[in-house]
Scaffold this motif. Structure first.
Motif, PDB file in Angstrom:
ATOM      1  N   LYS A 195       0.871  -1.187   0.000  1.00 29.08           N
ATOM      2  CA  LYS A 195       0.000   0.000   0.000  1.00 29.08           C
ATOM      3  C   LYS A 195       0.905   1.234   0.000  1.00 29.08           C
ATOM      4  O   LYS A 195       1.005   1.977   0.984  1.00 29.08           O
ATOM      5  CB  LYS A 195      -0.936  -0.029   1.208  1.00 29.08           C
ATOM      6  N   VAL A 196       1.570   1.446  -1.138  1.00 28.27           N
ATOM      7  CA  VAL A 196       2.601   2.481  -1.192  1.00 28.27           C
ATOM      8  C   VAL A 196       1.998   3.885  -1.234  1.00 28.27           C
ATOM      9  O   VAL A 196       2.577   4.820  -0.663  1.00 28.27           O
ATOM     10  CB  VAL A 196       3.542   2.261  -2.397  1.00 28.27           C
ATOM     11  N   LEU A 197       0.867   4.064  -1.894  1.00 27.75           N
ATOM     12  CA  LEU A 197       0.263   5.402  -1.946  1.00 27.75           C
ATOM     13  C   LEU A 197      -0.248   5.848  -0.579  1.00 27.75           C
ATOM     14  O   LEU A 197      -0.017   6.996  -0.176  1.00 27.75           O
ATOM     15  CB  LEU A 197      -0.839   5.461  -3.002  1.00 27.75           C
ATOM     16  N   PRO A 198      -0.968   4.969   0.166  1.00 31.31           N
ATOM     17  CA  PRO A 198      -1.320   5.362   1.538  1.00 31.31           C
ATOM     18  C   PRO A 198      -0.087   5.643   2.397  1.00 31.31           C
ATOM     19  O   PRO A 198      -0.096   6.546   3.230  1.00 31.31           O
ATOM     20  CB  PRO A 198      -2.108   4.159   2.061  1.00 31.31           C
ATOM     21  N   ALA A 199       0.984   4.854   2.183  1.00 32.97           N
ATOM     22  CA  ALA A 199       2.219   5.083   2.931  1.00 32.97           C
ATOM     23  C   ALA A 199       2.801   6.450   2.588  1.00 32.97           C
ATOM     24  O   ALA A 199       3.263   7.190   3.469  1.00 32.97           O
ATOM     25  CB  ALA A 199       3.233   3.988   2.615  1.00 32.97           C
ATOM     26  N   TYR A 200       2.784   6.791   1.303  1.00 29.72           N
ATOM     27  CA  TYR A 200       3.265   8.114   0.869  1.00 29.72           C
ATOM     28  C   TYR A 200       2.440   9.229   1.508  1.00 29.72           C
ATOM     29  O   TYR A 200       2.989  10.213   2.024  1.00 29.72           O
ATOM     30  CB  TYR A 200       3.196   8.201  -0.658  1.00 29.72           C
ATOM     31  N   SER A 201       1.123   9.076   1.492  1.00 27.85           N
ATOM     32  CA  SER A 201       0.232  10.108   2.020  1.00 27.85           C
ATOM     33  C   SER A 201       0.463  10.343   3.513  1.00 27.85           C
ATOM     34  O   SER A 201       0.585  11.488   3.960  1.00 27.85           O
ATOM     35  CB  SER A 201      -1.224   9.709   1.761  1.00 27.85           C
ATOM     36  N   ILE A 202       0.524   9.263   4.282  1.00 28.91           N
ATOM     37  CA  ILE A 202       0.684   9.429   5.731  1.00 28.91           C
ATOM     38  C   ILE A 202       2.087   9.918   6.069  1.00 28.91           C
ATOM     39  O   ILE A 202       2.277  10.676   7.035  1.00 28.91           O
ATOM     40  CB  ILE A 202       0.357   8.105   6.487  1.00 28.91           C
ATOM     41  N   LEU A 203       3.084   9.524   5.254  1.00 28.43           N
ATOM     42  CA  LEU A 203       4.443   9.988   5.497  1.00 28.43           C
ATOM     43  C   LEU A 203       4.544  11.503   5.301  1.00 28.43           C
ATOM     44  O   LEU A 203       5.209  12.202   6.075  1.00 28.43           O
ATOM     45  CB  LEU A 203       5.426   9.277   4.565  1.00 28.43           C
ATOM     46  N   CYS A 204       3.866  12.009   4.292  1.00 32.83           N
ATOM     47  CA  CYS A 204       3.836  13.459   4.082  1.00 32.83           C
ATOM     48  C   CYS A 204       3.224  14.172   5.279  1.00 32.83           C
ATOM     49  O   CYS A 204       3.708  15.232   5.716  1.00 32.83           O
ATOM     50  CB  CYS A 204       3.052  13.801   2.811  1.00 32.83           C
ATOM     51  N   LYS A 205       2.165  13.592   5.841  1.00 31.58           N
ATOM     52  CA  LYS A 205       1.521  14.203   7.007  1.00 31.58           C
ATOM     53  C   LYS A 205       2.426  14.135   8.230  1.00 31.58           C
ATOM     54  O   LYS A 205       2.473  15.075   9.037  1.00 31.58           O
ATOM     55  CB  LYS A 205       0.186  13.506   7.292  1.00 31.58           C
ATOM     56  N   LYS A 216      16.097   5.378   5.780  1.00 32.18           N
ATOM     57  CA  LYS A 216      16.303   4.311   4.795  1.00 32.18           C
ATOM     58  C   LYS A 216      14.975   3.758   4.298  1.00 32.18           C
ATOM     59  O   LYS A 216      14.816   3.462   3.120  1.00 32.18           O
ATOM     60  CB  LYS A 216      17.146   3.195   5.402  1.00 32.18           C
ATOM     61  N   GLY A 217      14.029   3.618   5.219  1.00 38.18           N
ATOM     62  CA  GLY A 217      12.709   3.138   4.811  1.00 38.18           C
ATOM     63  C   GLY A 217      12.030   4.099   3.862  1.00 38.18           C
ATOM     64  O   GLY A 217      11.341   3.686   2.915  1.00 38.18           O
ATOM     65  N   CYS A 218      12.227   5.395   4.081  1.00 40.36           N
ATOM     66  CA  CYS A 218      11.643   6.409   3.197  1.00 40.36           C
ATOM     67  C   CYS A 218      12.256   6.331   1.804  1.00 40.36           C
ATOM     68  O   CYS A 218      11.568   6.470   0.795  1.00 40.36           O
ATOM     69  CB  CYS A 218      11.850   7.802   3.781  1.00 40.36           C
ATOM     70  N   GLU A 219      13.570   6.114   1.763  1.00 38.65           N
ATOM     71  CA  GLU A 219      14.239   5.996   0.466  1.00 38.65           C
ATOM     72  C   GLU A 219      13.739   4.768  -0.289  1.00 38.65           C
ATOM     73  O   GLU A 219      13.582   4.800  -1.522  1.00 38.65           O
ATOM     74  CB  GLU A 219      15.746   5.922   0.674  1.00 38.65           C
ATOM     75  N   ALA A 220      13.471   3.689   0.465  1.00 38.39           N
ATOM     76  CA  ALA A 220      12.918   2.485  -0.169  1.00 38.39           C
ATOM     77  C   ALA A 220      11.531   2.760  -0.728  1.00 38.39           C
ATOM     78  O   ALA A 220      11.171   2.261  -1.798  1.00 38.39           O
ATOM     79  CB  ALA A 220      12.865   1.343   0.840  1.00 38.39           C
ATOM     80  N   LEU A 221      10.765   3.578  -0.021  1.00 36.78           N
ATOM     81  CA  LEU A 221       9.435   3.936  -0.502  1.00 36.78           C
ATOM     82  C   LEU A 221       9.521   4.763  -1.778  1.00 36.78           C
ATOM     83  O   LEU A 221       8.723   4.581  -2.704  1.00 36.78           O
ATOM     84  CB  LEU A 221       8.683   4.712   0.583  1.00 36.78           C
ATOM     85  N   VAL A 222      10.495   5.655  -1.854  1.00 37.98           N
ATOM     86  CA  VAL A 222      10.697   6.452  -3.068  1.00 37.98           C
ATOM     87  C   VAL A 222      10.987   5.537  -4.256  1.00 37.98           C
ATOM     88  O   VAL A 222      10.427   5.715  -5.353  1.00 37.98           O
ATOM     89  CB  VAL A 222      11.840   7.466  -2.868  1.00 37.98           C
ATOM     90  N   LYS A 223      11.862   4.569  -4.054  1.00 41.84           N
ATOM     91  CA  LYS A 223      12.200   3.633  -5.132  1.00 41.84           C
ATOM     92  C   LYS A 223      10.973   2.847  -5.586  1.00 41.84           C
ATOM     93  O   LYS A 223      10.749   2.629  -6.783  1.00 41.84           O
ATOM     94  CB  LYS A 223      13.293   2.678  -4.667  1.00 41.84           C
TER      95      LYS A 223
END
Length: 258
Positions: A195-205, A216-223
């Motif tokens: 669920k990468v898009l929900p992860a992106y959304s909550i990470l921005c918040k 490192k986890g954030c960089e993995a999400l970017v990839k």
């Protein structure tokens, strides 16, 4: 009664006597007569009747009696709230236990947080997320803060990642204190569930609130975002992580179930 004599003491003694003898039905019927005739009831008479019903394994009926007790202006003791909520919970009546918990919170009773946590977790895992968040909001408003970190970690560990996501979203909106390890736990669970898009959304918040997460986890999400074609989101997240852009938080309304 036929002669127009309403003896308060006699009525309350009858209720107590029936409850102590294990006969809840006539006791409750007498309380109903008292209510209709405007005869004042004693709190301990209600307490004895509720205790009688709980001993008989009838928590739903005990809850009905407690409702009547509150309507008559009596405040159940913290111990009575606890006994009733525990009995309802053990009987699988989670939402009914939640409604008793709501009354307890409204009456300003701040004890029994351990059973409150059990009810909240059960609501969240059974899909009653908005109800659980509504109860949490009431607790916060009443200056009684539940352990949100414990709830988030438990939900993620047991596969209820969307419920955990909604809980963290609420916590961010209310500026509740959440440990960075809980954020990481949620992000890891979202990533594992693809669920990468929900992860992106909550990470921005999270970043908008100044929260700390594993880089490192954030960089993995970017990839992963790039790999799945979400290049715009990947670029925005990269900019946020590098500190080249400020995160603007958008306020939005939420309907809370009370």
């Amino acid at each position: 009664m036929k002669r127009g004599v309403d003896d308060k003491a006699a009525f309350n003694h009858l209720v107590r006597g029936h409850a102590q003898e294990g006969n809840p039905l006539p006791a409750f019927e007498i309380l109903k007569i008292m209510t209709r005739r405007g005869i004042e009831s004693d709190a301990d008479a209600y307490e004895l009747l509720i205790d009688c019903l709980l001993k008989k394994g009838e928590p739903a009926e005990a809850r009905t009696v407690m409702e009547s007790m509150v309507e008559q202006g009596h405040l159940p003791s913290p111990a009575l709230f606890r006994s009733l909520m525990s009995a309802l919970f053990d009987d699988g009546r989670i939402q009914t236990a939640s409604r008793v918990m709501k009354v307890m919170i409204e009456k300003g009773v701040k004890e029994n947080l351990d059973i409150v946590m059990k009810i909240l977790e059960a609501l969240l895992t059974r899909g009653h997320v908005e109800e659980a968040i509504g109860r949490i909001n009431m607790l916060i408003m009443g200056d009684c803060r539940p352990d949100l970190d414990r709830l988030v970690v438990s939900l993620c560990s047991n596969g209820h990642v969307i419920a955990a996501l909604k809980l963290v979203d609420f916590a961010l909106e209310r500026d509740c204190d959440i440990k960075f390890s809980s954020y990481d736990c949620l992000l890891d669970a979202l990533y594992a569930a693809d669920k990468v898009l929900p992860a992106y959304s909550i990470l921005c918040k999270i970043k908008a609130k100044g929260g700390v997460v594993d880089h490192k986890g954030c960089e993995a999400l970017v990839k992963t975002l790039n790999a799945q074609g979400h290049t715009k989101q990947a670029a925005i997240l990269s900019s946020i992580l590098s500190g080249s852009v400020d995160v603007v938080e958008k306020k939005r309304g939420r309907r809370l179930v009370a």
